[in-house]
Design a protein around this motif. Structure first.
Motif, short mmCIF file in Angstrom:
data_model
loop_
_atom_site.label_atom_id
_atom_site.label_comp_id
_atom_site.label_asym_id
_atom_site.label_seq_id
_atom_site.Cartn_x
_atom_site.Cartn_y
_atom_site.Cartn_z
N PHE A 197 13.33 76.06 -29.70
CA PHE A 197 13.25 75.44 -28.37
C PHE A 197 13.66 73.99 -28.51
CE2 PHE A 197 12.23 74.90 -24.09
CZ PHE A 197 11.91 76.14 -23.55
N SER A 198 14.81 73.65 -27.91
CA SER A 198 15.33 72.29 -27.98
C SER A 198 14.65 71.42 -26.93
CB SER A 198 16.84 72.30 -27.73
OG SER A 198 17.35 70.99 -27.64
N ALA A 199 14.15 70.24 -27.34
CA ALA A 199 13.51 69.32 -26.40
C ALA A 199 14.49 68.92 -25.29
CB ALA A 199 13.00 68.09 -27.12
N ASN A 200 15.66 68.44 -25.67
CA ASN A 200 16.76 68.21 -24.72
C ASN A 200 16.35 67.31 -23.56
OD1 ASN A 200 19.41 68.67 -23.70
ND2 ASN A 200 18.63 70.22 -22.30
N VAL A 201 15.57 66.25 -23.83
CA VAL A 201 15.10 65.42 -22.72
C VAL A 201 15.46 63.95 -22.82
CG1 VAL A 201 13.17 66.94 -22.17
CG2 VAL A 201 12.82 65.08 -23.78
N THR A 202 15.72 63.43 -24.00
CA THR A 202 15.85 61.98 -24.18
C THR A 202 17.29 61.50 -24.21
OG1 THR A 202 13.80 62.03 -25.47
CG2 THR A 202 15.12 60.04 -25.61
N HIS A 203 18.18 62.30 -24.75
CA HIS A 203 19.55 61.87 -25.01
C HIS A 203 20.55 62.72 -24.22
CE1 HIS A 203 18.01 59.43 -28.30
NE2 HIS A 203 17.35 60.49 -28.73
N PRO A 204 21.82 62.33 -24.21
CA PRO A 204 22.86 63.22 -23.69
C PRO A 204 22.95 64.49 -24.53
CG PRO A 204 23.67 60.97 -23.86
CD PRO A 204 22.36 61.01 -24.59
N ILE A 205 23.81 65.38 -24.17
CA ILE A 205 23.83 66.73 -24.72
C ILE A 205 24.22 66.80 -26.20
CG2 ILE A 205 26.22 67.18 -24.01
CD1 ILE A 205 25.35 70.04 -23.31
N GLU A 206 25.05 65.87 -26.69
CA GLU A 206 25.69 66.04 -27.99
C GLU A 206 24.74 66.26 -29.16
OE1 GLU A 206 26.52 63.70 -25.79
OE2 GLU A 206 28.52 64.38 -25.17
N PRO A 207 23.72 65.40 -29.38
CA PRO A 207 22.87 65.63 -30.56
C PRO A 207 22.10 66.94 -30.50
CG PRO A 207 21.96 63.88 -29.17
CD PRO A 207 23.33 64.17 -28.67
N TYR A 208 21.71 67.37 -29.32
CA TYR A 208 21.00 68.65 -29.19
C TYR A 208 21.94 69.82 -29.46
CZ TYR A 208 17.71 65.55 -26.85
OH TYR A 208 16.86 64.51 -26.55
N ALA A 209 23.16 69.73 -28.96
CA ALA A 209 24.14 70.79 -29.21
C ALA A 209 24.46 70.90 -30.70
CB ALA A 209 25.42 70.52 -28.41
N GLU A 210 24.52 69.74 -31.37
CA GLU A 210 24.80 69.76 -32.80
C GLU A 210 23.68 70.46 -33.58
OE1 GLU A 210 25.44 66.62 -36.53
OE2 GLU A 210 25.42 65.88 -34.46
N LEU A 211 22.43 70.18 -33.22
CA LEU A 211 21.31 70.82 -33.90
C LEU A 211 21.27 72.32 -33.64
CD1 LEU A 211 18.37 68.29 -33.47
CD2 LEU A 211 19.39 69.05 -35.61
N ILE A 212 21.61 72.72 -32.43
CA ILE A 212 21.63 74.16 -32.11
C ILE A 212 22.73 74.86 -32.89
CG2 ILE A 212 22.07 75.83 -30.26
CD1 ILE A 212 20.56 73.85 -28.40
N ARG A 213 23.88 74.21 -33.02
CA ARG A 213 24.94 74.80 -33.87
C ARG A 213 24.46 74.93 -35.30
NH1 ARG A 213 28.26 71.49 -30.50
NH2 ARG A 213 28.21 69.79 -32.03
N HIS A 214 23.76 73.92 -35.79
CA HIS A 214 23.22 73.97 -37.15
C HIS A 214 22.21 75.12 -37.28
CE1 HIS A 214 21.81 72.55 -41.04
NE2 HIS A 214 20.57 72.55 -40.58
N TYR A 215 21.39 75.30 -36.28
CA TYR A 215 20.43 76.40 -36.28
C TYR A 215 21.14 77.75 -36.43
CZ TYR A 215 17.32 79.86 -33.96
OH TYR A 215 16.59 80.97 -33.62
N ARG A 216 22.19 77.94 -35.65
CA ARG A 216 22.90 79.21 -35.72
C ARG A 216 23.58 79.39 -37.08
NH1 ARG A 216 22.82 81.47 -30.70
NH2 ARG A 216 22.48 80.04 -28.93
N SER A 281 22.31 63.11 -18.39
CA SER A 281 21.10 63.68 -18.99
C SER A 281 21.00 65.16 -18.61
CB SER A 281 19.86 62.93 -18.50
OG SER A 281 19.45 63.41 -17.23
N SER A 282 19.95 65.80 -19.13
CA SER A 282 19.73 67.22 -18.81
C SER A 282 19.00 67.41 -17.49
CB SER A 282 18.92 67.88 -19.93
OG SER A 282 17.65 67.26 -20.04
N ALA A 283 18.69 66.31 -16.78
CA ALA A 283 17.96 66.41 -15.51
C ALA A 283 18.74 67.25 -14.51
CB ALA A 283 17.71 65.01 -14.94
N LEU A 284 18.01 68.07 -13.77
CA LEU A 284 18.60 68.93 -12.75
C LEU A 284 18.24 68.36 -11.38
CD1 LEU A 284 17.72 72.39 -14.34
CD2 LEU A 284 19.86 71.09 -14.56
N ILE A 285 19.08 67.49 -10.87
CA ILE A 285 18.82 66.80 -9.62
C ILE A 285 20.04 66.99 -8.72
CG2 ILE A 285 18.34 64.58 -8.52
CD1 ILE A 285 17.16 63.74 -11.29
N GLY A 286 19.85 67.73 -7.63
CA GLY A 286 20.98 67.98 -6.75
C GLY A 286 20.74 69.19 -5.87
N SER A 287 21.82 69.67 -5.27
CA SER A 287 21.76 70.88 -4.45
C SER A 287 21.64 72.10 -5.36
CB SER A 287 23.04 70.99 -3.62
OG SER A 287 24.15 71.21 -4.49
#
Length: 373
Positions: A197-216, A281-287
Protein backbone atom coordinates in the motif's frame (compact mmCIF):
# COMPACT_ATOMS: atom_id res chain seq x y z
CA UNK A 1 -11.33 -1.52 -7.95
CA UNK A 2 -11.97 -1.35 -4.20
CA UNK A 3 -12.29 1.83 -2.12
CA UNK A 4 -11.32 2.55 1.47
CA UNK A 5 -12.00 5.50 3.76
CA UNK A 6 -9.09 6.06 6.15
CA UNK A 7 -8.48 8.26 9.19
CA UNK A 8 -5.35 8.94 11.25
CA UNK A 9 -7.59 10.54 13.93
CA UNK A 10 -5.77 13.86 13.83
CA UNK A 11 -6.75 16.03 16.80
CA UNK A 12 -5.97 19.58 15.76
CA UNK A 13 -7.80 22.84 15.12
CA UNK A 14 -9.98 22.83 12.01
CA UNK A 15 -7.83 24.32 9.22
CA UNK A 16 -10.67 26.68 8.24
CA UNK A 17 -12.48 27.59 11.47
CA UNK A 18 -9.61 27.15 13.92
CA UNK A 19 -11.92 25.27 16.31
CA UNK A 20 -10.60 22.09 17.95
CA UNK A 21 -13.19 19.52 19.00
CA UNK A 22 -13.01 17.83 22.41
CA UNK A 23 -11.42 14.39 22.40
CA UNK A 24 -14.68 12.53 23.02
CA UNK A 25 -16.40 14.38 20.19
CA UNK A 26 -13.48 13.62 17.86
CA UNK A 27 -13.81 9.89 18.57
CA UNK A 28 -17.56 10.05 17.98
CA UNK A 29 -16.85 11.73 14.65
CA UNK A 30 -14.57 8.84 13.67
CA UNK A 31 -17.30 6.31 14.45
CA UNK A 32 -19.88 8.37 12.54
CA UNK A 33 -17.55 8.47 9.54
CA UNK A 34 -17.13 4.69 9.66
CA UNK A 35 -20.90 4.25 9.65
CA UNK A 36 -21.17 6.69 6.76
CA UNK A 37 -18.53 4.78 4.80
CA UNK A 38 -20.51 1.55 5.18
CA UNK A 39 -23.77 3.30 4.34
CA UNK A 40 -22.32 4.76 1.13
CA UNK A 41 -20.82 1.48 -0.06
CA UNK A 42 -17.11 1.83 0.67
CA UNK A 43 -15.31 -1.50 0.78
CA UNK A 44 -13.12 -0.75 3.80
CA UNK A 45 -12.57 1.63 6.71
CA UNK A 46 -9.07 2.16 8.08
CA UNK A 47 -7.63 3.61 11.29
CA UNK A 48 -3.99 4.68 11.52
CA UNK A 49 -1.65 4.22 14.46
CA UNK A 50 0.39 7.07 15.91
CA UNK A 51 1.76 7.58 19.41
CA UNK A 52 2.42 11.30 19.38
CA UNK A 53 0.77 14.69 19.08
CA UNK A 54 -1.55 15.62 17.33
CA UNK A 55 -2.98 12.11 16.87
CA UNK A 56 -5.51 10.14 18.92
CA UNK A 57 -4.87 6.89 17.07
CA UNK A 58 -2.69 5.13 19.65
CA UNK A 59 -5.11 2.18 19.97
CA UNK A 60 -6.57 1.13 16.60
CA UNK A 61 -7.71 -2.33 17.85
CA UNK A 62 -10.02 -0.63 20.36
CA UNK A 63 -11.43 1.83 17.81
CA UNK A 64 -11.89 -0.86 15.17
CA UNK A 65 -13.58 -3.19 17.66
CA UNK A 66 -16.17 -0.48 18.31
CA UNK A 67 -16.61 0.00 14.57
CA UNK A 68 -16.97 -3.77 14.15
CA UNK A 69 -19.81 -3.83 16.67
CA UNK A 70 -21.75 -1.17 14.76
CA UNK A 71 -21.19 -2.41 11.20
CA UNK A 72 -21.81 -5.66 9.36
CA UNK A 73 -20.20 -5.54 5.93
CA UNK A 74 -17.29 -3.13 5.60
CA UNK A 75 -13.74 -4.51 5.98
CA UNK A 76 -11.63 -3.05 8.77
CA UNK A 77 -8.07 -1.90 8.07
CA UNK A 78 -5.15 -0.69 10.14
CA UNK A 79 -3.26 2.11 8.47
CA UNK A 80 -0.66 1.30 9.61
CA UNK A 81 0.07 -1.07 12.47
CA UNK A 82 3.48 0.13 13.69
CA UNK A 83 5.13 -3.23 14.27
CA UNK A 84 8.55 -1.64 14.83
CA UNK A 85 7.17 -0.20 18.10
CA UNK A 86 5.06 -3.14 19.29
CA UNK A 87 5.60 -6.47 20.97
CA UNK A 88 4.43 -8.82 18.19
CA UNK A 89 2.94 -11.25 20.72
CA UNK A 90 0.73 -8.55 22.22
CA UNK A 91 -0.13 -7.23 18.75
CA UNK A 92 -1.14 -10.73 17.70
CA UNK A 93 -3.43 -11.11 20.73
CA UNK A 94 -5.17 -7.81 20.01
CA UNK A 95 -5.72 -8.46 16.33
CA UNK A 96 -6.68 -12.13 16.64
CA UNK A 97 -9.35 -10.98 19.10
CA UNK A 98 -10.51 -8.25 16.70
CA UNK A 99 -10.57 -10.80 13.91
CA UNK A 100 -13.21 -12.78 15.80
CA UNK A 101 -15.20 -9.75 16.96
CA UNK A 102 -15.41 -8.47 13.38
CA UNK A 103 -16.44 -11.80 11.90
CA UNK A 104 -13.23 -12.10 9.89
CA UNK A 105 -13.37 -8.61 8.35
CA UNK A 106 -9.84 -7.59 9.37
CA UNK A 107 -7.03 -6.52 7.03
CA UNK A 108 -3.71 -5.26 8.40
CA UNK A 109 -1.45 -2.67 6.84
CA UNK A 110 1.87 -2.77 8.69
CA UNK A 111 4.87 -0.46 8.73
CA UNK A 112 7.64 0.92 10.88
CA UNK A 113 5.71 4.14 11.53
CA UNK A 114 6.80 7.77 11.34
CA UNK A 115 7.69 10.36 13.93
CA UNK A 116 10.62 10.95 16.26
CA UNK A 117 8.50 11.39 19.41
CA UNK A 118 6.80 8.01 19.17
CA UNK A 119 10.08 6.29 18.32
CA UNK A 120 11.67 7.80 21.44
CA UNK A 121 8.61 6.85 23.52
CA UNK A 122 9.25 3.18 22.72
CA UNK A 123 13.07 3.42 22.77
CA UNK A 124 13.40 2.55 19.11
CA UNK A 125 16.36 4.03 17.23
CA UNK A 126 16.73 5.04 13.58
CA UNK A 127 19.40 2.34 13.31
CA UNK A 128 17.23 -0.56 14.49
CA UNK A 129 13.70 0.45 13.44
CA UNK A 130 13.71 -1.45 10.15
CA UNK A 131 15.15 -4.61 11.73
CA UNK A 132 12.52 -4.35 14.47
CA UNK A 133 9.77 -4.04 11.88
CA UNK A 134 10.98 -7.05 9.90
CA UNK A 135 11.56 -9.22 12.98
CA UNK A 136 8.20 -8.33 14.50
CA UNK A 137 6.44 -9.16 11.26
CA UNK A 138 8.20 -12.52 10.97
CA UNK A 139 7.13 -13.44 14.49
CA UNK A 140 3.60 -12.04 14.11
CA UNK A 141 3.21 -14.01 10.88
CA UNK A 142 4.28 -17.25 12.55
CA UNK A 143 2.05 -16.70 15.58
CA UNK A 144 -0.93 -16.27 13.26
CA UNK A 145 -0.18 -19.47 11.38
CA UNK A 146 1.22 -21.86 13.99
CA UNK A 147 -0.27 -23.36 17.13
CA UNK A 148 3.06 -23.33 18.99
CA UNK A 149 6.08 -21.17 18.25
CA UNK A 150 9.71 -21.41 19.30
CA UNK A 151 11.86 -18.43 18.38
CA UNK A 152 14.91 -16.51 19.54
CA UNK A 153 14.26 -12.94 18.42
CA UNK A 154 16.67 -10.08 18.97
CA UNK A 155 14.26 -7.45 20.28
CA UNK A 156 12.02 -9.38 22.69
CA UNK A 157 12.39 -12.43 25.01
CA UNK A 158 12.60 -15.81 23.32
CA UNK A 159 9.60 -18.09 22.92
CA UNK A 160 9.63 -21.82 23.66
CA UNK A 161 6.67 -23.87 22.50
CA UNK A 162 4.60 -20.74 23.06
CA UNK A 163 0.82 -21.01 22.63
CA UNK A 164 -0.86 -17.65 22.14
CA UNK A 165 -4.62 -17.20 22.35
CA UNK A 166 -7.12 -16.78 20.87
CA UNK A 167 -6.39 -18.63 17.68
CA UNK A 168 -7.52 -16.42 14.78
CA UNK A 169 -10.67 -16.70 12.70
CA UNK A 170 -9.00 -15.93 9.37
CA UNK A 171 -6.12 -18.21 8.44
CA UNK A 172 -4.18 -16.39 7.31
CA UNK A 173 -5.08 -12.74 7.75
CA UNK A 174 -4.23 -10.52 4.79
CA UNK A 175 -1.28 -8.25 5.57
CA UNK A 176 -0.38 -5.24 3.42
CA UNK A 177 2.89 -3.36 3.77
CA UNK A 178 2.65 0.41 3.98
CA UNK A 179 5.25 2.19 1.87
CA UNK A 180 6.17 5.87 1.87
CA UNK A 181 9.64 6.68 0.54
CA UNK A 182 11.94 3.82 1.64
CA UNK A 183 12.66 0.52 -0.02
CA UNK A 184 12.68 -1.55 3.16
CA UNK A 185 8.90 -1.98 3.35
CA UNK A 186 8.73 -2.66 -0.38
CA UNK A 187 11.40 -5.36 -0.10
CA UNK A 188 9.68 -7.01 2.87
CA UNK A 189 6.34 -7.13 1.05
CA UNK A 190 7.90 -8.64 -2.06
CA UNK A 191 9.87 -11.18 -0.05
CA UNK A 192 6.73 -12.61 1.58
CA UNK A 193 4.43 -12.24 -1.42
CA UNK A 194 2.25 -9.68 0.36
CA UNK A 195 0.34 -6.73 -1.13
CA UNK A 196 1.79 -3.21 -0.99
CA UNK A 197 0.00 0.00 0.00
CA UNK A 198 1.68 3.17 -1.25
CA UNK A 199 1.19 6.25 0.95
CA UNK A 200 1.19 8.48 -2.16
CA UNK A 201 0.30 11.65 -0.24
CA UNK A 202 3.32 13.95 0.19
CA UNK A 203 5.10 14.11 -3.15
CA UNK A 204 4.30 14.06 -6.88
CA UNK A 205 3.85 10.68 -8.50
CA UNK A 206 7.44 9.87 -9.51
CA UNK A 207 9.01 8.55 -6.26
CA UNK A 208 5.96 6.42 -5.50
CA UNK A 209 5.88 5.00 -9.03
CA UNK A 210 9.57 4.15 -8.75
CA UNK A 211 9.03 2.23 -5.50
CA UNK A 212 6.10 0.33 -6.97
CA UNK A 213 8.22 -0.67 -9.97
CA UNK A 214 10.89 -1.84 -7.53
CA UNK A 215 8.26 -3.85 -5.65
CA UNK A 216 7.21 -5.64 -8.82
CA UNK A 217 10.85 -6.35 -9.72
CA UNK A 218 11.60 -7.80 -6.29
CA UNK A 219 8.31 -9.71 -6.36
CA UNK A 220 9.43 -11.57 -9.48
CA UNK A 221 12.96 -11.96 -8.04
CA UNK A 222 11.45 -13.93 -5.15
CA UNK A 223 9.61 -16.22 -7.56
CA UNK A 224 6.06 -14.92 -7.19
CA UNK A 225 3.54 -14.82 -10.03
CA UNK A 226 3.61 -11.24 -11.48
CA UNK A 227 -0.17 -11.36 -11.98
CA UNK A 228 -0.67 -11.67 -8.22
CA UNK A 229 1.27 -8.56 -7.17
CA UNK A 230 -1.28 -6.20 -5.59
CA UNK A 231 -0.89 -2.46 -4.97
CA UNK A 232 -3.11 -0.01 -3.11
CA UNK A 233 -2.59 3.75 -3.14
CA UNK A 234 -3.56 6.72 -1.02
CA UNK A 235 -4.70 10.20 -1.96
CA UNK A 236 -3.54 13.56 -0.63
CA UNK A 237 -7.05 14.98 -0.44
CA UNK A 238 -10.49 14.64 -1.94
CA UNK A 239 -13.44 16.76 -2.92
CA UNK A 240 -15.74 15.78 -5.77
CA UNK A 241 -18.33 18.34 -6.87
CA UNK A 242 -20.57 18.74 -9.89
CA UNK A 243 -18.08 21.10 -11.56
CA UNK A 244 -14.36 21.69 -11.18
CA UNK A 245 -15.06 25.31 -10.23
CA UNK A 246 -17.28 24.24 -7.33
CA UNK A 247 -14.75 21.66 -6.14
CA UNK A 248 -11.78 24.05 -6.21
CA UNK A 249 -13.72 26.89 -4.58
CA UNK A 250 -14.86 24.67 -1.71
CA UNK A 251 -11.39 23.19 -1.16
CA UNK A 252 -9.44 26.47 -1.34
CA UNK A 253 -9.99 27.44 2.34
CA UNK A 254 -8.91 23.93 3.38
CA UNK A 255 -5.71 24.14 1.36
CA UNK A 256 -4.91 27.65 2.55
CA UNK A 257 -5.40 26.57 6.17
CA UNK A 258 -2.97 23.68 5.75
CA UNK A 259 -0.50 25.93 3.90
CA UNK A 260 -0.56 28.48 6.73
CA UNK A 261 0.08 25.70 9.25
CA UNK A 262 3.07 24.45 7.26
CA UNK A 263 4.54 27.95 7.09
CA UNK A 264 3.99 28.36 10.83
CA UNK A 265 6.08 25.22 11.38
CA UNK A 266 8.76 26.47 8.99
CA UNK A 267 8.06 23.65 6.54
CA UNK A 268 8.57 24.41 2.87
CA UNK A 269 5.41 23.23 1.06
CA UNK A 270 5.84 20.71 -1.74
CA UNK A 271 2.84 22.24 -3.55
CA UNK A 272 2.85 26.02 -3.00
CA UNK A 273 -0.53 26.77 -4.61
CA UNK A 274 -3.87 25.03 -4.75
CA UNK A 275 -3.63 24.84 -8.54
CA UNK A 276 -0.27 23.07 -8.24
CA UNK A 277 -1.71 20.76 -5.56
CA UNK A 278 -4.64 19.81 -7.78
CA UNK A 279 -2.41 19.27 -10.81
CA UNK A 280 0.67 17.49 -9.41
CA UNK A 281 -0.37 15.81 -6.17
CA UNK A 282 -2.52 12.70 -5.79
CA UNK A 283 -5.43 14.82 -4.50
CA UNK A 284 -8.74 14.14 -6.24
CA UNK A 285 -10.35 17.56 -6.47
CA UNK A 286 -12.71 18.29 -9.33
CA UNK A 287 -15.75 17.07 -11.23
CA UNK A 288 -16.52 13.33 -11.38
CA UNK A 289 -14.96 13.10 -14.84
CA UNK A 290 -11.79 14.86 -13.72
CA UNK A 291 -11.47 12.53 -10.73
CA UNK A 292 -11.96 9.47 -12.95
CA UNK A 293 -9.31 10.68 -15.39
CA UNK A 294 -6.79 11.37 -12.63
CA UNK A 295 -7.23 7.94 -11.04
CA UNK A 296 -6.66 6.42 -14.47
CA UNK A 297 -3.46 8.46 -14.91
CA UNK A 298 -2.15 7.15 -11.62
CA UNK A 299 -3.27 3.62 -12.44
CA UNK A 300 -1.15 3.72 -15.60
CA UNK A 301 1.91 4.22 -13.36
CA UNK A 302 0.92 2.14 -10.33
CA UNK A 303 -1.38 -0.58 -11.61
CA UNK A 304 -3.19 -0.25 -8.28
CA UNK A 305 -6.52 -1.91 -7.62
CA UNK A 306 -7.35 -0.38 -4.21
CA UNK A 307 -7.69 3.36 -3.50
CA UNK A 308 -8.16 5.21 -0.24
CA UNK A 309 -9.92 8.50 0.40
CA UNK A 310 -9.88 10.55 3.60
CA UNK A 311 -12.67 9.56 5.97
CA UNK A 312 -12.56 12.95 7.72
CA UNK A 313 -14.01 16.23 6.49
CA UNK A 314 -10.65 17.85 7.20
CA UNK A 315 -11.86 21.44 6.92
CA UNK A 316 -14.85 20.90 4.67
CA UNK A 317 -18.25 21.25 6.31
CA UNK A 318 -20.02 18.03 7.23
CA UNK A 319 -22.52 18.66 4.44
CA UNK A 320 -19.78 19.26 1.86
CA UNK A 321 -17.96 16.14 2.99
CA UNK A 322 -21.02 13.91 2.78
CA UNK A 323 -22.11 15.36 -0.58
CA UNK A 324 -18.61 14.77 -1.94
CA UNK A 325 -18.50 11.13 -0.81
CA UNK A 326 -22.02 10.51 -2.10
CA UNK A 327 -21.10 11.95 -5.50
CA UNK A 328 -17.93 9.88 -5.58
CA UNK A 329 -19.91 6.71 -4.92
CA UNK A 330 -22.67 7.52 -7.40
CA UNK A 331 -20.67 8.96 -10.33
CA UNK A 332 -17.02 7.97 -9.88
CA UNK A 333 -16.78 4.61 -8.15
CA UNK A 334 -19.03 2.68 -10.59
CA UNK A 335 -16.88 3.77 -13.55
CA UNK A 336 -13.62 2.89 -11.80
CA UNK A 337 -15.04 -0.45 -10.62
CA UNK A 338 -15.90 -1.21 -14.25
CA UNK A 339 -12.61 -0.01 -15.74
CA UNK A 340 -10.07 -1.20 -13.15
CA UNK A 341 -10.07 -4.80 -11.87
CA UNK A 342 -10.39 -5.82 -8.24
CA UNK A 343 -7.39 -7.37 -6.45
CA UNK A 344 -6.91 -11.02 -7.47
CA UNK A 345 -8.10 -12.41 -4.14
CA UNK A 346 -11.42 -12.84 -2.37
CA UNK A 347 -12.58 -9.78 -0.47
CA UNK A 348 -14.82 -11.86 1.78
CA UNK A 349 -13.13 -13.36 4.87
CA UNK A 350 -11.20 -16.60 4.59
CA UNK A 351 -12.23 -18.35 7.79
CA UNK A 352 -10.27 -20.89 9.77
CA UNK A 353 -10.24 -24.60 9.16
CA UNK A 354 -8.80 -27.10 11.64
CA UNK A 355 -6.00 -25.76 13.84
CA UNK A 356 -2.54 -26.34 12.34
CA UNK A 357 -0.12 -28.78 13.90
CA UNK A 358 2.35 -27.45 16.42
CA UNK A 359 5.49 -26.03 14.89
CA UNK A 360 8.79 -25.44 16.65
CA UNK A 361 11.05 -24.27 13.86
CA UNK A 362 13.68 -21.92 15.26
CA UNK A 363 14.20 -18.70 13.31
CA UNK A 364 17.31 -16.52 13.11
CA UNK A 365 17.82 -13.98 15.87
CA UNK A 366 16.91 -11.13 13.53
CA UNK A 367 14.54 -11.40 10.58
CA UNK A 368 16.23 -8.55 8.75
CA UNK A 369 15.05 -7.39 5.37
CA UNK A 370 16.80 -8.79 2.33
CA UNK A 371 19.34 -6.85 0.35
CA UNK A 372 17.84 -4.48 -2.19
CA UNK A 373 20.32 -5.75 -4.73
Amino acid sequence: MKFLAITLIIHAPDPVTGVQKPTTERFREVIDNALLAEELGFDGFGVGERHERPFLSSSPPVVLSHVAALTSRIRLFTAVTTLSLLDPVRAYEDYATLDHLSGGRLDLIIGKGNGTAQRELFHVTPEDQWDRNAESYELFRRLWRQGKVTASPRFRPELTEAEVWPRPLQRPVRVWHGSATSRESVDLAARYGDPLFSANVTHPIEPYAELIRHYRERWEHHGHDPALAVVGAGTAGHHTARTSQEAVAAYRPVFEGHLAFQKQLGVEPVFPTLEDFVERSSALIGSPQQVIEKVHRYHEQFGHTVLHLHADAGGLTDAQHRDSLELFQSDVAPVLRRDIPDPPFAWAPVLAGPAPAAATVRVPASASVPSTG
